[in-house]
Design a protein around this motif. Structure first.
Motif, short mmCIF file in Angstrom:
data_model
loop_
_atom_site.label_atom_id
_atom_site.label_comp_id
_atom_site.label_asym_id
_atom_site.label_seq_id
_atom_site.Cartn_x
_atom_site.Cartn_y
_atom_site.Cartn_z
N GLY A 233 0.84 -1.21 0.00
CA GLY A 233 0.00 0.00 0.00
C GLY A 233 0.87 1.25 0.00
N CYS A 234 1.91 1.27 0.84
CA CYS A 234 2.79 2.44 0.93
C CYS A 234 3.54 2.66 -0.39
CB CYS A 234 3.80 2.27 2.06
SG CYS A 234 3.05 2.51 3.67
N LEU A 235 3.97 1.55 -1.02
CA LEU A 235 4.71 1.70 -2.28
C LEU A 235 3.83 2.32 -3.37
CD1 LEU A 235 6.75 -1.66 -2.50
CD2 LEU A 235 7.65 0.63 -2.16
N MET A 293 1.22 -11.92 -7.68
CA MET A 293 0.79 -10.84 -8.59
C MET A 293 0.81 -9.49 -7.88
SD MET A 293 -2.39 -12.87 -10.38
CE MET A 293 -3.19 -11.50 -11.15
N PHE A 294 0.31 -9.47 -6.66
CA PHE A 294 0.24 -8.19 -5.93
C PHE A 294 1.63 -7.69 -5.56
CE2 PHE A 294 -4.00 -9.98 -4.27
CZ PHE A 294 -4.65 -9.56 -5.42
N VAL A 295 2.48 -8.62 -5.15
CA VAL A 295 3.85 -8.20 -4.77
C VAL A 295 4.58 -7.67 -6.01
CG1 VAL A 295 6.08 -9.02 -3.93
CG2 VAL A 295 4.00 -9.72 -2.77
N ALA A 296 4.41 -8.36 -7.15
CA ALA A 296 5.07 -7.90 -8.39
C ALA A 296 4.57 -6.51 -8.75
CB ALA A 296 4.77 -8.88 -9.53
N PHE A 297 3.27 -6.30 -8.64
CA PHE A 297 2.68 -5.02 -9.01
C PHE A 297 3.21 -3.89 -8.13
CE2 PHE A 297 -0.82 -1.89 -8.83
CZ PHE A 297 -0.98 -1.63 -10.19
N ALA A 304 12.74 -9.15 -6.83
CA ALA A 304 12.22 -9.01 -5.47
C ALA A 304 11.01 -9.93 -5.25
CB ALA A 304 11.85 -7.56 -5.18
N THR A 305 10.30 -10.27 -6.34
CA THR A 305 9.10 -11.11 -6.20
C THR A 305 9.44 -12.60 -6.23
OG1 THR A 305 7.97 -9.35 -7.40
CG2 THR A 305 6.70 -11.32 -7.03
N LEU A 306 10.69 -12.92 -6.61
CA LEU A 306 11.05 -14.34 -6.77
C LEU A 306 10.69 -15.19 -5.55
CD1 LEU A 306 12.47 -16.68 -8.20
CD2 LEU A 306 14.63 -15.84 -7.31
N SER A 307 11.00 -14.66 -4.37
CA SER A 307 10.75 -15.44 -3.17
C SER A 307 9.24 -15.74 -3.01
CB SER A 307 11.26 -14.68 -1.96
OG SER A 307 10.93 -13.32 -2.07
N THR A 308 8.41 -14.74 -3.29
CA THR A 308 6.96 -14.96 -3.19
C THR A 308 6.50 -15.95 -4.25
OG1 THR A 308 6.83 -12.64 -2.52
CG2 THR A 308 4.75 -13.76 -2.92
N SER A 309 7.07 -15.85 -5.45
CA SER A 309 6.70 -16.80 -6.51
C SER A 309 7.04 -18.23 -6.09
CB SER A 309 7.46 -16.51 -7.81
OG SER A 309 7.31 -15.20 -8.19
N LEU A 310 8.24 -18.39 -5.52
CA LEU A 310 8.63 -19.74 -5.07
C LEU A 310 7.67 -20.25 -4.01
CD1 LEU A 310 12.50 -19.22 -4.86
CD2 LEU A 310 11.35 -20.88 -6.33
N LYS A 311 7.26 -19.33 -3.14
CA LYS A 311 6.37 -19.72 -2.05
C LYS A 311 5.00 -20.17 -2.58
CE LYS A 311 5.25 -18.21 2.58
NZ LYS A 311 5.55 -19.56 3.07
N MET A 414 4.92 -1.50 -13.26
CA MET A 414 4.20 -2.31 -12.27
C MET A 414 3.36 -3.38 -13.00
SD MET A 414 3.05 1.00 -10.06
CE MET A 414 2.11 0.36 -8.73
N SER A 415 2.70 -2.94 -14.07
CA SER A 415 1.81 -3.87 -14.78
C SER A 415 2.59 -4.93 -15.53
CB SER A 415 0.92 -3.10 -15.76
OG SER A 415 0.41 -1.95 -15.13
N ARG A 416 3.69 -4.50 -16.20
CA ARG A 416 4.41 -5.52 -16.98
C ARG A 416 5.15 -6.50 -16.06
NH1 ARG A 416 7.61 -0.67 -18.35
NH2 ARG A 416 9.72 -0.90 -17.54
N THR A 417 5.56 -6.02 -14.88
CA THR A 417 6.23 -6.94 -13.95
C THR A 417 5.25 -8.01 -13.48
OG1 THR A 417 7.64 -5.11 -13.25
CG2 THR A 417 7.65 -7.05 -11.86
N LEU A 418 4.00 -7.58 -13.26
CA LEU A 418 2.96 -8.56 -12.87
C LEU A 418 2.86 -9.65 -13.94
CD1 LEU A 418 -0.55 -7.63 -11.52
CD2 LEU A 418 -0.35 -9.30 -13.31
N VAL A 419 2.81 -9.21 -15.22
CA VAL A 419 2.71 -10.18 -16.32
C VAL A 419 3.97 -11.06 -16.37
CG1 VAL A 419 2.50 -10.41 -18.83
CG2 VAL A 419 1.13 -8.71 -17.62
N ASN A 420 5.13 -10.44 -16.15
CA ASN A 420 6.39 -11.22 -16.16
C ASN A 420 6.35 -12.35 -15.12
OD1 ASN A 420 7.43 -9.45 -18.01
ND2 ASN A 420 8.70 -8.32 -16.56
#
Ligand code: ASP
Length: 440
Positions: A233-235, A293-297, A304-311, A414-420
């Motif tokens: 939210g802050c980001l 998706m939310f973390v990537a966005f 930075a999202t890799l860890s969440t993706s693995l999880k 933000m949007s393209r990183t979500l798609v990535n």
């Protein structure tokens, strides 16, 4: 035992809370932007609020970035050791390459078709073009300089092997790497894993240590995810408060082409591929991967999202750990469908703006280079900009023109990183299904 440990940790859950955090952040950001425009006292108030929200957002980001390096190294090392058979590893690698290739190509084709159809470059007035070029010229100059120092293909290949792995590890995080940064770290981890597979008895302790490192990283990510509603939210609050809507309106057709293309790829292409190759319901898939998706966005960073993706791959999608570890770690840098689409669109958009007529073969060059650039882009915010400049130059479009899109880059990033990131998870699901089939 190992299996249990590796998937343990706080349940990711809370999809709704992260979404709510994002929505509140965007809404308050828009309000802050309006307050800021209302006069000096409004500006002071918003600056004070950002003084509080910015560190909170950064802390969330740091928690994710902090574990990227131990995760990339341990996940890839373990993927190789756990697959254990180099021929099987080769099959996983080739299947990953196949899905990465078709997804990147289809993403660029969607973008190129839309940009040729809507011609957003022709919709931009000369006045807006002038204003944006002047406003962002300094930033554009920095990117052009960076792109000018791009290495030759031969040197890039040599640099895949790090001269000094520790230096590359540091450089991969702070951008000071001499070689290929994260790619070089990945090669080092792969080779170390292969060597360990050949002498499993002698390296058993090291493999155990890697499992420990992996497990610690995942636990820390579990904590970071608990902070995600506030952190994300802050980001997004900071982004919307500072950007506002004026520039989005000025570039609205371009922004809509990019977002439209990303949406088609996300919803249509990924769903079809998931159904066809992984036999998975797209609705269930999207629900399960929503944390990533939310973390990537909110972070605009695949790394930075890799860890969440693995999880989510382990806890929610229940993919085989060695497949998910391999595909997601390699994919965070090497499979960026949203970025590839964006790169193709920007180059053709700027060609339209500057009335540079591109022949069919030049357009094909743009498509192919965008696919490759998607592979070579670092998974960090704005990572694609230097590569776009390389493509612009190769087809004779003024590279300084990148200034025109820099003002809206963060939102599109933000949007393209979500798609990535979703693309990486789609490839992981498909490779996992293929491997299960061939094993069964
Ligand atoms: N921010 C993107 C990512 O991390 C890269 C880019 O397109 O700039 O995936």
């Amino acid at each position: 035992m190992n299996e249990e440990r590796r998937t343990a940790g706080p349940a990711s859950g809370g999809h709704f809370r992260i979404l709510a955090g994002l929505a509140i952040g965007i809404l308050l950001g828009l309000v802050a932007h309006a307050v800021q425009s209302s006069g000096d006292s409004g500006k002071e108030l918003v600056t004070a609020v950002i003084g509080f929200t910015e560190p909170v957002g950064k802390l969330f980001l740091r928690m994710m970035q902090m574990v990227v390096l131990p995760l990339v190294f341990s996940a890839l090392f373990l993927a190789v050791v756990d697959v254990g058979d180099l021929r099987r590893l080769g099959r996983i690698g080739l299947t990953t390459l196949f899905f990465t290739g078709i997804l990147s190509l289809s993403a660029v084709m969607i973008g190129v078709t839309l940009v040729n159809f809507w011609q957003p470059g022709r919709a931009l007035s000369a006045e807006t073009r002038e204003v944006l070029t002047v406003k962002y010229s300094e930033k554009a100059g920095e990117s052009v300089n960076k792109a000018n120092s791009a290495k030759s293909l031969g040197q890039t290949l040599v640099d895949l092997l790090p001269e000094n792995p520790v230096q590359e590890m540091t450089g991969a995080v702070d951008g000071s790497s001499k070689g290929n940064g994260m790619l070089a770290v990945m090669f080092f981890a792969l080779l170390a894993g292969i060597a360990a597979t050949m002498q499993s008895e002698e390296t058993a302790v090291l493999s155990g240590t890697m499992r420990g490192m992996y497990s610690i990283s995942m636990t820390i990510i579990g904590w970071a995810l608990k902070l995600a509603p506030l952190g994300a939210g802050c980001l997004v609050f900071g982004v919307t408060a500072q950007m506002g809507t004026d520039i989005l309106l000025a570039l609205s057709v371009f922004v809509m082409v990019v977002l439209g293309g990303l949406l088609i790829h996300l919803i249509v292409v990924y769903s079809v591929v998931l159904k066809m190759f992984a036999g998975m319901s797209p609705v269930t898939f999207f629900r399960k991967v929503s944390d990533a998706m939310f973390v990537a966005f909110s972070t605009s960073s695949s790394s930075a999202t890799l860890s969440t993706s693995l999880k989510v791959a382990h806890d929610e999608l229940k993919l085989a750990p060695e497949t998910a570890n391999f595909v997601l770690t390699v994919g965070a840098t090497g499979n960026q469908n949203g970025t590839a689409l964006f790169e193709g669109v920007v180059v053709l958009f700027l060609a339209q703006v500057f009335s540079v007529e591109l022949s069919l073969s030049q357009q094909i060059t743009v498509v192919l280079m965008s696919v490759l650039a998607g592979v070579g882009t670092a998974g960090v915010p704005g990572g694609s900009i230097p590569l776009i400049i390389v493509v612009l130059k190769s087809v004779g479009v003024p590279a300084d023109g990148i200034a025109i899109v820099l003002g809206v880059d963060r939102v599109l990033d933000m949007s393209r990183t979500l798609v990535n990131v979703v693309g990486d998870l789609v490839v992981a699901a498909c490779v996992d299904a293929r491997m299960n089939k061939s094993a069964g």
